[in-house]
Design a protein around this motif. Structure first.
Motif, PDB file in Angstrom:
ATOM      1  N   ASN A  48      -9.680  -3.061   2.675  1.00  0.00           N
ATOM      2  CA  ASN A  48      -9.947  -2.037   3.683  1.00  0.00           C
ATOM      3  C   ASN A  48      -9.720  -0.628   3.153  1.00  0.00           C
ATOM      4  OD1 ASN A  48     -10.477  -4.104   5.444  1.00  0.00           O
ATOM      5  ND2 ASN A  48      -8.553  -3.940   6.564  1.00  0.00           N
ATOM      6  N   HIS A  49      -9.146  -0.510   1.957  1.00  0.00           N
ATOM      7  CA  HIS A  49      -8.810   0.801   1.398  1.00  0.00           C
ATOM      8  C   HIS A  49      -9.111   0.819  -0.106  1.00  0.00           C
ATOM      9  CE1 HIS A  49      -6.736   1.681   5.189  1.00  0.00           C
ATOM     10  NE2 HIS A  49      -6.202   0.474   5.087  1.00  0.00           N
ATOM     11  N   PRO A  50     -10.378   0.763  -0.472  1.00  0.00           N
ATOM     12  CA  PRO A  50     -10.713   0.786  -1.903  1.00  0.00           C
ATOM     13  C   PRO A  50     -10.253   2.081  -2.552  1.00  0.00           C
ATOM     14  CG  PRO A  50     -12.672   1.109  -0.536  1.00  0.00           C
ATOM     15  CD  PRO A  50     -11.571   0.727   0.391  1.00  0.00           C
ATOM     16  N   ALA A  51      -9.657   1.963  -3.738  1.00  0.00           N
ATOM     17  CA  ALA A  51      -9.108   3.134  -4.425  1.00  0.00           C
ATOM     18  C   ALA A  51      -9.140   2.888  -5.932  1.00  0.00           C
ATOM     19  CB  ALA A  51      -7.672   3.395  -3.964  1.00  0.00           C
ATOM     20  N   PRO A  52      -9.146   3.955  -6.728  1.00  0.00           N
ATOM     21  CA  PRO A  52      -9.138   3.777  -8.188  1.00  0.00           C
ATOM     22  C   PRO A  52      -7.789   3.337  -8.734  1.00  0.00           C
ATOM     23  CG  PRO A  52      -9.095   6.106  -7.626  1.00  0.00           C
ATOM     24  CD  PRO A  52      -9.306   5.368  -6.346  1.00  0.00           C
ATOM     25  N   LEU A 106      12.019   5.567  -8.177  1.00  0.00           N
ATOM     26  CA  LEU A 106      10.592   5.365  -7.920  1.00  0.00           C
ATOM     27  C   LEU A 106       9.718   6.054  -8.967  1.00  0.00           C
ATOM     28  CD1 LEU A 106       8.314   4.214  -6.245  1.00  0.00           C
ATOM     29  CD2 LEU A 106       8.501   6.177  -4.707  1.00  0.00           C
ATOM     30  N   PRO A 107       9.964   7.339  -9.332  1.00  0.00           N
ATOM     31  CA  PRO A 107       9.143   7.960 -10.386  1.00  0.00           C
ATOM     32  C   PRO A 107       9.302   7.301 -11.749  1.00  0.00           C
ATOM     33  CG  PRO A 107      10.273   9.632  -9.083  1.00  0.00           C
ATOM     34  CD  PRO A 107      10.877   8.308  -8.708  1.00  0.00           C
ATOM     35  N   LEU A 108      10.464   6.669 -11.999  1.00  0.00           N
ATOM     36  CA  LEU A 108      10.644   5.963 -13.262  1.00  0.00           C
ATOM     37  C   LEU A 108       9.785   4.702 -13.302  1.00  0.00           C
ATOM     38  CD1 LEU A 108      14.537   6.214 -13.707  1.00  0.00           C
ATOM     39  CD2 LEU A 108      12.783   7.520 -14.916  1.00  0.00           C
ATOM     40  N   LEU A 109       9.673   4.038 -12.169  1.00  0.00           N
ATOM     41  CA  LEU A 109       8.909   2.793 -12.098  1.00  0.00           C
ATOM     42  C   LEU A 109       7.414   3.052 -11.970  1.00  0.00           C
ATOM     43  CD1 LEU A 109      11.319   0.953  -9.658  1.00  0.00           C
ATOM     44  CD2 LEU A 109      10.982   0.392 -12.060  1.00  0.00           C
ATOM     45  N   SER A 110       7.049   4.149 -11.320  1.00  0.00           N
ATOM     46  CA  SER A 110       5.637   4.501 -11.138  1.00  0.00           C
ATOM     47  C   SER A 110       5.499   6.021 -11.191  1.00  0.00           C
ATOM     48  CB  SER A 110       5.119   3.956  -9.796  1.00  0.00           C
ATOM     49  OG  SER A 110       3.749   4.242  -9.634  1.00  0.00           O
ATOM     50  N   PRO A 111       5.414   6.593 -12.401  1.00  0.00           N
ATOM     51  CA  PRO A 111       5.445   8.051 -12.554  1.00  0.00           C
ATOM     52  C   PRO A 111       4.360   8.785 -11.763  1.00  0.00           C
ATOM     53  CG  PRO A 111       5.739   6.965 -14.673  1.00  0.00           C
ATOM     54  CD  PRO A 111       5.349   5.902 -13.698  1.00  0.00           C
ATOM     55  N   ASP A 112       3.186   8.204 -11.620  1.00  0.00           N
ATOM     56  CA  ASP A 112       2.084   8.892 -10.936  1.00  0.00           C
ATOM     57  C   ASP A 112       1.856   8.342  -9.532  1.00  0.00           C
ATOM     58  OD1 ASP A 112       1.191   6.427 -11.723  1.00  0.00           O
ATOM     59  OD2 ASP A 112      -0.763   7.121 -12.443  1.00  0.00           O
ATOM     60  N   PHE A 113       2.950   7.969  -8.837  1.00  0.00           N
ATOM     61  CA  PHE A 113       2.809   7.330  -7.534  1.00  0.00           C
ATOM     62  C   PHE A 113       2.076   8.213  -6.521  1.00  0.00           C
ATOM     63  CE2 PHE A 113       6.787   9.670  -7.173  1.00  0.00           C
ATOM     64  CZ  PHE A 113       6.762  10.182  -5.881  1.00  0.00           C
ATOM     65  N   LYS A 114       2.132   9.524  -6.666  1.00  0.00           N
ATOM     66  CA  LYS A 114       1.466  10.420  -5.721  1.00  0.00           C
ATOM     67  C   LYS A 114      -0.056  10.315  -5.806  1.00  0.00           C
ATOM     68  CE  LYS A 114       5.102  13.943  -5.468  1.00  0.00           C
ATOM     69  NZ  LYS A 114       5.398  15.392  -5.640  1.00  0.00           N
ATOM     70  N   GLU A 115      -0.562   9.731  -6.900  1.00  0.00           N
ATOM     71  CA  GLU A 115      -2.007   9.627  -7.091  1.00  0.00           C
ATOM     72  C   GLU A 115      -2.560   8.266  -6.661  1.00  0.00           C
ATOM     73  OE1 GLU A 115      -2.679  10.375 -11.200  1.00  0.00           O
ATOM     74  OE2 GLU A 115      -1.420  12.167 -11.253  1.00  0.00           O
ATOM     75  N   ARG A 116      -1.706   7.433  -6.080  1.00  0.00           N
ATOM     76  CA  ARG A 116      -2.093   6.048  -5.817  1.00  0.00           C
ATOM     77  C   ARG A 116      -2.192   5.735  -4.329  1.00  0.00           C
ATOM     78  NH1 ARG A 116      -1.637   2.757 -10.320  1.00  0.00           N
ATOM     79  NH2 ARG A 116      -0.855   3.849 -12.164  1.00  0.00           N
ATOM     80  N   GLU A 117      -2.997   4.726  -4.015  1.00  0.00           N
ATOM     81  CA  GLU A 117      -3.030   4.130  -2.677  1.00  0.00           C
ATOM     82  C   GLU A 117      -1.849   3.173  -2.615  1.00  0.00           C
ATOM     83  OE1 GLU A 117      -5.463   4.091   0.953  1.00  0.00           O
ATOM     84  OE2 GLU A 117      -6.024   4.989  -0.976  1.00  0.00           O
ATOM     85  N   VAL A 118      -0.941   3.384  -1.661  1.00  0.00           N
ATOM     86  CA  VAL A 118       0.330   2.665  -1.654  1.00  0.00           C
ATOM     87  C   VAL A 118       0.326   1.584  -0.577  1.00  0.00           C
ATOM     88  CG1 VAL A 118       2.823   2.850  -1.351  1.00  0.00           C
ATOM     89  CG2 VAL A 118       1.562   4.686  -2.512  1.00  0.00           C
ATOM     90  N   PHE A 119       0.718   0.378  -0.970  1.00  0.00           N
ATOM     91  CA  PHE A 119       0.920  -0.737  -0.050  1.00  0.00           C
ATOM     92  C   PHE A 119       2.377  -1.173  -0.170  1.00  0.00           C
ATOM     93  CE2 PHE A 119      -3.576  -0.641  -0.533  1.00  0.00           C
ATOM     94  CZ  PHE A 119      -4.097  -1.130   0.662  1.00  0.00           C
ATOM     95  N   PHE A 136      -2.578   7.725   2.693  1.00  0.00           N
ATOM     96  CA  PHE A 136      -2.797   6.715   1.662  1.00  0.00           C
ATOM     97  C   PHE A 136      -1.636   5.713   1.587  1.00  0.00           C
ATOM     98  CE2 PHE A 136      -4.959  10.648   0.294  1.00  0.00           C
ATOM     99  CZ  PHE A 136      -6.264  10.192   0.364  1.00  0.00           C
ATOM    100  N   TYR A 137      -0.833   5.662   2.643  1.00  0.00           N
ATOM    101  CA  TYR A 137       0.302   4.725   2.709  1.00  0.00           C
ATOM    102  C   TYR A 137       0.017   3.661   3.763  1.00  0.00           C
ATOM    103  CZ  TYR A 137       4.933   2.865   3.754  1.00  0.00           C
ATOM    104  OH  TYR A 137       6.003   2.028   3.978  1.00  0.00           O
TER     105      TYR A 137
END
Length: 367
Positions: A125-129, A215-228, A252-253
Protein backbone atom coordinates in the motif's frame (compact mmCIF):
# COMPACT_ATOMS: atom_id res chain seq x y z
CA UNK A 1 -3.17 -43.17 1.01
CA UNK A 2 -0.55 -41.16 2.87
CA UNK A 3 -1.26 -37.43 2.51
CA UNK A 4 2.35 -36.75 1.56
CA UNK A 5 2.11 -39.13 -1.42
CA UNK A 6 -1.37 -38.10 -2.53
CA UNK A 7 -0.96 -37.14 -6.19
CA UNK A 8 -3.85 -34.68 -5.87
CA UNK A 9 -1.41 -32.40 -4.00
CA UNK A 10 0.62 -31.89 -7.17
CA UNK A 11 -1.49 -29.35 -9.01
CA UNK A 12 -0.59 -26.22 -10.90
CA UNK A 13 -1.73 -22.88 -9.50
CA UNK A 14 -4.01 -22.22 -12.45
CA UNK A 15 -5.81 -25.48 -11.69
CA UNK A 16 -6.70 -24.27 -8.19
CA UNK A 17 -9.12 -21.68 -6.80
CA UNK A 18 -8.19 -19.13 -4.10
CA UNK A 19 -8.87 -20.06 -0.48
CA UNK A 20 -12.35 -19.00 0.70
CA UNK A 21 -12.68 -18.55 4.46
CA UNK A 22 -16.46 -19.00 4.22
CA UNK A 23 -16.16 -22.50 2.81
CA UNK A 24 -12.81 -24.02 3.80
CA UNK A 25 -10.77 -24.64 6.93
CA UNK A 26 -7.03 -24.88 7.57
CA UNK A 27 -5.04 -28.04 8.17
CA UNK A 28 -1.80 -27.96 10.15
CA UNK A 29 1.11 -29.28 8.07
CA UNK A 30 4.02 -28.16 10.24
CA UNK A 31 5.07 -26.85 13.65
CA UNK A 32 8.50 -25.23 14.05
CA UNK A 33 10.23 -24.09 17.24
CA UNK A 34 11.69 -20.62 16.61
CA UNK A 35 12.81 -19.66 20.15
CA UNK A 36 12.06 -21.20 23.56
CA UNK A 37 8.60 -19.56 23.67
CA UNK A 38 7.86 -18.95 19.99
CA UNK A 39 6.47 -21.42 17.43
CA UNK A 40 5.52 -21.19 13.77
CA UNK A 41 2.38 -23.05 12.68
CA UNK A 42 2.08 -23.74 8.95
CA UNK A 43 -1.26 -24.53 7.33
CA UNK A 44 -2.68 -25.59 4.01
CA UNK A 45 -6.29 -25.45 2.90
CA UNK A 46 -8.29 -28.61 3.50
CA UNK A 47 -9.66 -28.10 -0.04
CA UNK A 48 -6.18 -27.71 -1.57
CA UNK A 49 -6.76 -24.13 -2.65
CA UNK A 50 -4.13 -21.39 -2.80
CA UNK A 51 -3.78 -18.32 -0.58
CA UNK A 52 -4.14 -14.77 -1.88
CA UNK A 53 -3.20 -11.95 0.53
CA UNK A 54 -0.83 -9.04 0.97
CA UNK A 55 2.39 -9.44 2.97
CA UNK A 56 1.79 -8.09 6.46
CA UNK A 57 -1.91 -8.99 6.68
CA UNK A 58 -3.44 -11.12 9.44
CA UNK A 59 -5.95 -13.93 9.90
CA UNK A 60 -8.29 -14.75 12.76
CA UNK A 61 -8.18 -18.33 14.03
CA UNK A 62 -11.12 -20.01 15.74
CA UNK A 63 -9.58 -22.21 18.42
CA UNK A 64 -11.88 -25.02 19.68
CA UNK A 65 -10.92 -24.85 23.36
CA UNK A 66 -12.63 -26.87 26.08
CA UNK A 67 -14.48 -23.72 27.21
CA UNK A 68 -15.83 -23.05 23.73
CA UNK A 69 -14.55 -21.45 20.52
CA UNK A 70 -11.93 -18.77 21.11
CA UNK A 71 -11.15 -16.16 18.44
CA UNK A 72 -7.53 -14.98 18.18
CA UNK A 73 -5.95 -12.74 15.54
CA UNK A 74 -2.40 -13.43 14.28
CA UNK A 75 -0.26 -11.78 11.63
CA UNK A 76 0.88 -14.03 8.80
CA UNK A 77 4.65 -14.50 8.81
CA UNK A 78 4.55 -16.31 5.45
CA UNK A 79 4.71 -14.61 2.05
CA UNK A 80 2.00 -14.65 -0.66
CA UNK A 81 4.81 -15.26 -3.14
CA UNK A 82 4.59 -18.86 -1.88
CA UNK A 83 0.82 -19.34 -2.09
CA UNK A 84 0.32 -23.02 -1.31
CA UNK A 85 0.51 -22.56 2.47
CA UNK A 86 0.33 -19.87 5.13
CA UNK A 87 2.03 -19.58 8.51
CA UNK A 88 1.60 -17.72 11.76
CA UNK A 89 4.41 -17.26 14.25
CA UNK A 90 3.18 -16.82 17.81
CA UNK A 91 4.71 -16.15 21.19
CA UNK A 92 3.34 -17.68 24.40
CA UNK A 93 2.96 -14.67 26.69
CA UNK A 94 2.48 -15.19 30.44
CA UNK A 95 -1.15 -15.95 31.04
CA UNK A 96 -2.01 -16.32 27.36
CA UNK A 97 -4.91 -18.69 26.71
CA UNK A 98 -5.19 -18.95 22.94
CA UNK A 99 -1.49 -19.22 22.19
CA UNK A 100 -0.95 -21.76 24.96
CA UNK A 101 -3.83 -23.84 23.55
CA UNK A 102 -2.12 -23.76 20.14
CA UNK A 103 1.19 -24.89 21.69
CA UNK A 104 -0.51 -27.77 23.45
CA UNK A 105 -2.94 -28.93 20.77
CA UNK A 106 -1.94 -28.01 17.21
CA UNK A 107 -0.18 -30.89 15.48
CA UNK A 108 0.10 -32.01 11.86
CA UNK A 109 -3.35 -33.01 10.59
CA UNK A 110 -5.37 -30.90 13.04
CA UNK A 111 -7.99 -28.73 11.35
CA UNK A 112 -9.27 -25.35 12.56
CA UNK A 113 -11.49 -22.62 11.17
CA UNK A 114 -10.03 -19.29 10.14
CA UNK A 115 -11.21 -15.93 8.83
CA UNK A 116 -9.34 -13.45 6.72
CA UNK A 117 -7.00 -12.26 5.48
CA UNK A 118 -7.44 -8.64 6.57
CA UNK A 119 -5.40 -5.57 7.48
CA UNK A 120 -3.77 -2.57 5.80
CA UNK A 121 -0.27 -2.88 7.30
CA UNK A 122 1.65 -3.78 4.16
CA UNK A 123 4.32 -2.20 2.01
CA UNK A 124 2.14 -2.97 -1.02
CA UNK A 125 0.00 0.00 0.00
CA UNK A 126 3.04 2.28 0.29
CA UNK A 127 5.55 1.63 -2.50
CA UNK A 128 8.86 3.38 -1.82
CA UNK A 129 12.49 3.23 -2.99
CA UNK A 130 13.77 2.64 0.57
CA UNK A 131 12.20 1.00 3.61
CA UNK A 132 12.91 0.80 7.33
CA UNK A 133 11.32 -2.20 9.07
CA UNK A 134 11.66 -1.78 12.83
CA UNK A 135 10.22 -4.30 15.27
CA UNK A 136 10.49 -5.82 18.72
CA UNK A 137 9.67 -9.35 19.86
CA UNK A 138 6.91 -11.06 17.91
CA UNK A 139 6.27 -7.75 16.12
CA UNK A 140 8.80 -9.09 13.64
CA UNK A 141 6.15 -11.28 11.97
CA UNK A 142 4.63 -8.77 9.49
CA UNK A 143 8.13 -7.50 8.70
CA UNK A 144 9.22 -11.05 7.93
CA UNK A 145 6.26 -11.54 5.62
CA UNK A 146 7.16 -8.37 3.72
CA UNK A 147 10.88 -9.19 3.61
CA UNK A 148 10.23 -12.72 2.35
CA UNK A 149 8.05 -11.29 -0.41
CA UNK A 150 10.77 -8.79 -1.36
CA UNK A 151 13.39 -11.54 -1.38
CA UNK A 152 11.28 -13.60 -3.79
CA UNK A 153 10.03 -10.78 -6.01
CA UNK A 154 12.34 -7.74 -5.69
CA UNK A 155 15.58 -8.81 -3.95
CA UNK A 156 17.41 -5.62 -4.93
CA UNK A 157 15.10 -3.46 -2.76
CA UNK A 158 16.83 -1.16 -0.25
CA UNK A 159 15.66 -2.35 3.19
CA UNK A 160 17.02 -1.41 6.60
CA UNK A 161 15.79 -4.14 8.97
CA UNK A 162 16.04 -3.35 12.70
CA UNK A 163 14.91 -5.86 15.29
CA UNK A 164 15.01 -5.49 19.07
CA UNK A 165 15.00 -8.41 21.51
CA UNK A 166 15.80 -9.03 25.13
CA UNK A 167 18.57 -11.59 24.52
CA UNK A 168 20.33 -12.99 21.41
CA UNK A 169 18.55 -16.34 21.61
CA UNK A 170 15.20 -14.50 21.53
CA UNK A 171 15.78 -12.95 18.10
CA UNK A 172 13.07 -14.64 16.03
CA UNK A 173 14.15 -15.77 12.53
CA UNK A 174 17.76 -14.77 13.24
CA UNK A 175 19.37 -17.48 11.09
CA UNK A 176 17.04 -16.84 8.17
CA UNK A 177 17.62 -13.09 8.40
CA UNK A 178 21.37 -13.57 8.36
CA UNK A 179 21.01 -15.82 5.30
CA UNK A 180 18.83 -13.23 3.55
CA UNK A 181 21.51 -10.67 4.35
CA UNK A 182 23.86 -12.61 2.08
CA UNK A 183 21.26 -12.92 -0.71
CA UNK A 184 19.71 -9.45 -0.84
CA UNK A 185 22.28 -6.79 -1.82
CA UNK A 186 20.08 -3.95 -0.53
CA UNK A 187 19.33 -5.48 2.88
CA UNK A 188 21.02 -4.06 6.00
CA UNK A 189 20.41 -5.89 9.28
CA UNK A 190 20.55 -4.26 12.70
CA UNK A 191 19.97 -6.25 15.88
CA UNK A 192 19.65 -4.60 19.30
CA UNK A 193 19.50 -6.63 22.52
CA UNK A 194 18.95 -5.53 26.10
CA UNK A 195 21.11 -8.10 27.90
CA UNK A 196 23.68 -10.72 27.06
CA UNK A 197 22.81 -14.34 26.47
CA UNK A 198 22.06 -16.62 29.39
CA UNK A 199 24.05 -19.28 27.51
CA UNK A 200 27.68 -19.21 26.43
CA UNK A 201 26.91 -17.47 23.14
CA UNK A 202 29.02 -14.37 22.60
CA UNK A 203 27.43 -11.13 21.45
CA UNK A 204 29.39 -8.38 19.72
CA UNK A 205 26.47 -6.31 18.41
CA UNK A 206 24.52 -3.33 19.74
CA UNK A 207 23.10 -3.45 23.26
CA UNK A 208 20.48 -1.38 25.05
CA UNK A 209 17.04 -0.08 24.15
CA UNK A 210 16.15 1.77 21.00
CA UNK A 211 16.62 5.52 21.44
CA UNK A 212 17.60 8.69 19.57
CA UNK A 213 21.28 7.69 19.67
CA UNK A 214 21.01 4.04 18.64
CA UNK A 215 18.44 4.45 15.85
CA UNK A 216 20.84 6.51 13.63
CA UNK A 217 23.56 3.93 14.30
CA UNK A 218 21.32 1.10 13.12
CA UNK A 219 19.79 3.04 10.21
CA UNK A 220 21.78 6.22 9.46
CA UNK A 221 19.43 7.45 6.69
CA UNK A 222 16.16 6.60 8.46
CA UNK A 223 14.69 10.03 7.58
CA UNK A 224 14.78 9.04 3.89
CA UNK A 225 12.84 5.80 4.34
CA UNK A 226 9.24 4.59 4.46
CA UNK A 227 8.99 3.30 8.03
CA UNK A 228 6.99 0.29 9.21
CA UNK A 229 6.94 -0.39 12.97
CA UNK A 230 5.44 -3.25 14.98
CA UNK A 231 5.91 -4.40 18.56
CA UNK A 232 4.54 -3.84 22.07
CA UNK A 233 2.66 -0.55 22.48
CA UNK A 234 5.38 1.10 24.66
CA UNK A 235 7.96 0.22 22.00
CA UNK A 236 5.88 1.72 19.19
CA UNK A 237 5.22 4.87 21.23
CA UNK A 238 8.95 5.24 21.81
CA UNK A 239 9.77 4.84 18.12
CA UNK A 240 7.06 7.25 17.09
CA UNK A 241 8.26 9.82 19.64
CA UNK A 242 11.85 9.52 18.42
CA UNK A 243 10.87 10.02 14.81
CA UNK A 244 8.71 13.04 15.63
CA UNK A 245 11.49 14.59 17.71
CA UNK A 246 13.95 14.02 14.85
CA UNK A 247 11.70 15.91 12.43
CA UNK A 248 10.69 12.83 10.47
CA UNK A 249 7.74 13.33 8.10
CA UNK A 250 5.15 11.14 9.81
CA UNK A 251 3.20 10.68 6.57
CA UNK A 252 5.79 8.00 5.85
CA UNK A 253 5.33 6.21 9.20
CA UNK A 254 3.06 3.17 9.59
CA UNK A 255 2.50 0.97 12.62
CA UNK A 256 0.57 -2.21 13.28
CA UNK A 257 -1.60 -2.37 16.33
CA UNK A 258 -4.56 -4.51 17.36
CA UNK A 259 -5.69 -1.95 19.94
CA UNK A 260 -8.81 0.11 19.37
CA UNK A 261 -8.14 3.27 17.35
CA UNK A 262 -9.10 6.73 18.62
CA UNK A 263 -12.71 7.55 17.78
CA UNK A 264 -11.75 10.44 15.54
CA UNK A 265 -9.85 8.16 13.15
CA UNK A 266 -12.93 6.11 12.30
CA UNK A 267 -14.55 6.65 8.89
CA UNK A 268 -17.85 8.50 8.60
CA UNK A 269 -21.02 6.40 8.89
CA UNK A 270 -21.88 4.39 5.80
CA UNK A 271 -25.09 6.40 5.32
CA UNK A 272 -23.17 9.63 4.69
CA UNK A 273 -21.03 12.23 6.48
CA UNK A 274 -22.75 14.58 8.84
CA UNK A 275 -26.01 12.67 8.68
CA UNK A 276 -28.11 12.87 11.83
CA UNK A 277 -30.45 9.93 12.32
CA UNK A 278 -33.14 9.63 14.96
CA UNK A 279 -33.18 6.04 16.18
CA UNK A 280 -36.06 4.51 18.11
CA UNK A 281 -35.38 3.29 21.64
CA UNK A 282 -35.98 -0.34 20.56
CA UNK A 283 -35.76 -1.86 17.10
CA UNK A 284 -36.70 -5.43 16.15
CA UNK A 285 -33.89 -7.62 14.84
CA UNK A 286 -34.35 -11.04 13.25
CA UNK A 287 -31.54 -13.62 13.30
CA UNK A 288 -32.67 -15.73 10.35
CA UNK A 289 -30.32 -18.72 10.60
CA UNK A 290 -31.02 -19.13 14.32
CA UNK A 291 -34.75 -18.40 13.89
CA UNK A 292 -34.57 -15.95 16.78
CA UNK A 293 -36.44 -12.66 17.07
CA UNK A 294 -34.80 -10.09 19.30
CA UNK A 295 -34.51 -6.38 19.75
CA UNK A 296 -31.75 -3.83 19.72
CA UNK A 297 -31.77 -1.05 22.29
CA UNK A 298 -30.77 2.46 21.25
CA UNK A 299 -26.98 2.68 21.01
CA UNK A 300 -26.46 -1.09 20.91
CA UNK A 301 -24.56 -2.80 18.11
CA UNK A 302 -25.84 -5.83 16.24
CA UNK A 303 -23.25 -7.94 18.08
CA UNK A 304 -24.51 -6.76 21.47
CA UNK A 305 -28.10 -7.44 20.44
CA UNK A 306 -27.13 -10.93 19.25
CA UNK A 307 -25.51 -11.78 22.56
CA UNK A 308 -28.50 -10.48 24.48
CA UNK A 309 -30.70 -12.77 22.34
CA UNK A 310 -28.49 -15.82 22.85
CA UNK A 311 -27.24 -15.83 19.25
CA UNK A 312 -23.54 -16.48 18.71
CA UNK A 313 -21.65 -14.32 16.21
CA UNK A 314 -17.90 -14.89 16.16
CA UNK A 315 -15.91 -11.79 17.12
CA UNK A 316 -12.25 -11.13 17.92
CA UNK A 317 -11.20 -7.47 17.95
CA UNK A 318 -14.72 -5.97 18.35
CA UNK A 319 -13.84 -2.58 16.84
CA UNK A 320 -14.14 -3.21 13.14
CA UNK A 321 -10.59 -4.23 12.27
CA UNK A 322 -10.38 -8.00 11.94
CA UNK A 323 -13.60 -8.70 10.04
CA UNK A 324 -14.41 -11.79 12.12
CA UNK A 325 -17.99 -10.70 12.87
CA UNK A 326 -18.94 -10.24 9.21
CA UNK A 327 -22.56 -11.24 8.59
CA UNK A 328 -24.93 -10.66 5.69
CA UNK A 329 -27.78 -8.21 6.09
CA UNK A 330 -31.00 -9.49 4.50
CA UNK A 331 -33.04 -6.33 5.06
CA UNK A 332 -32.96 -3.07 6.97
CA UNK A 333 -30.43 -0.25 7.40
CA UNK A 334 -27.44 0.14 9.73
CA UNK A 335 -24.93 2.82 10.70
CA UNK A 336 -21.55 1.06 10.33
CA UNK A 337 -18.35 2.70 11.60
CA UNK A 338 -15.58 0.23 10.83
CA UNK A 339 -11.79 0.36 10.82
CA UNK A 340 -11.01 -1.45 7.59
CA UNK A 341 -12.26 -4.93 8.47
CA UNK A 342 -14.65 -5.17 5.52
CA UNK A 343 -14.19 -4.58 1.80
CA UNK A 344 -16.35 -2.35 -0.37
CA UNK A 345 -17.44 -5.27 -2.53
CA UNK A 346 -18.52 -7.17 0.60
CA UNK A 347 -20.60 -4.17 1.68
CA UNK A 348 -22.12 -4.09 -1.80
CA UNK A 349 -23.08 -7.77 -1.34
CA UNK A 350 -24.94 -6.82 1.84
CA UNK A 351 -22.37 -7.75 4.47
CA UNK A 352 -21.87 -5.76 7.68
CA UNK A 353 -19.59 -6.02 10.69
CA UNK A 354 -21.81 -6.82 13.66
CA UNK A 355 -19.44 -5.29 16.21
CA UNK A 356 -19.62 -1.78 14.77
CA UNK A 357 -23.06 -1.68 13.12
CA UNK A 358 -26.04 -0.09 14.83
CA UNK A 359 -29.53 -0.67 13.40
CA UNK A 360 -31.37 2.33 11.98
CA UNK A 361 -34.53 0.32 11.26
CA UNK A 362 -35.99 -3.12 11.73
CA UNK A 363 -33.25 -5.54 10.72
CA UNK A 364 -32.87 -9.11 9.50
CA UNK A 365 -29.47 -10.76 9.23
CA UNK A 366 -28.03 -14.19 8.49
CA UNK A 367 -26.85 -15.38 11.90
Amino acid sequence: MNAMTDMHLYRHLDEMAPWNDRLQVLEVIGVTDETPDVKTFTFRSDAQTWFRYKPGQFVTLELPTADGPLMRTYTLSSSPSRPFSIAVTVKAQPGSVGTRWMFDNLRAGVRIKALGPAGDFTHHNHPAPKYLFISAGSGITPMMSMLRWLNDCAPWTDVSFVNCARRPEEIIFRKELELLGTQMPGLTLGFLIEERSSSRESWFGHMGRIDAVRLPLLSPDFKEREVFCCGPDPFMRAVRGMLEAAGFNMRFYHQESFGAPPAETLPAPADGPGMEVAVEARLPIRFADSEVDGECLAGQTVLQAARASGVRISAACEFGLCGTCRVRKISGAVDMNHNGGILDDEIAEGYILACCSKPLSALEIEA
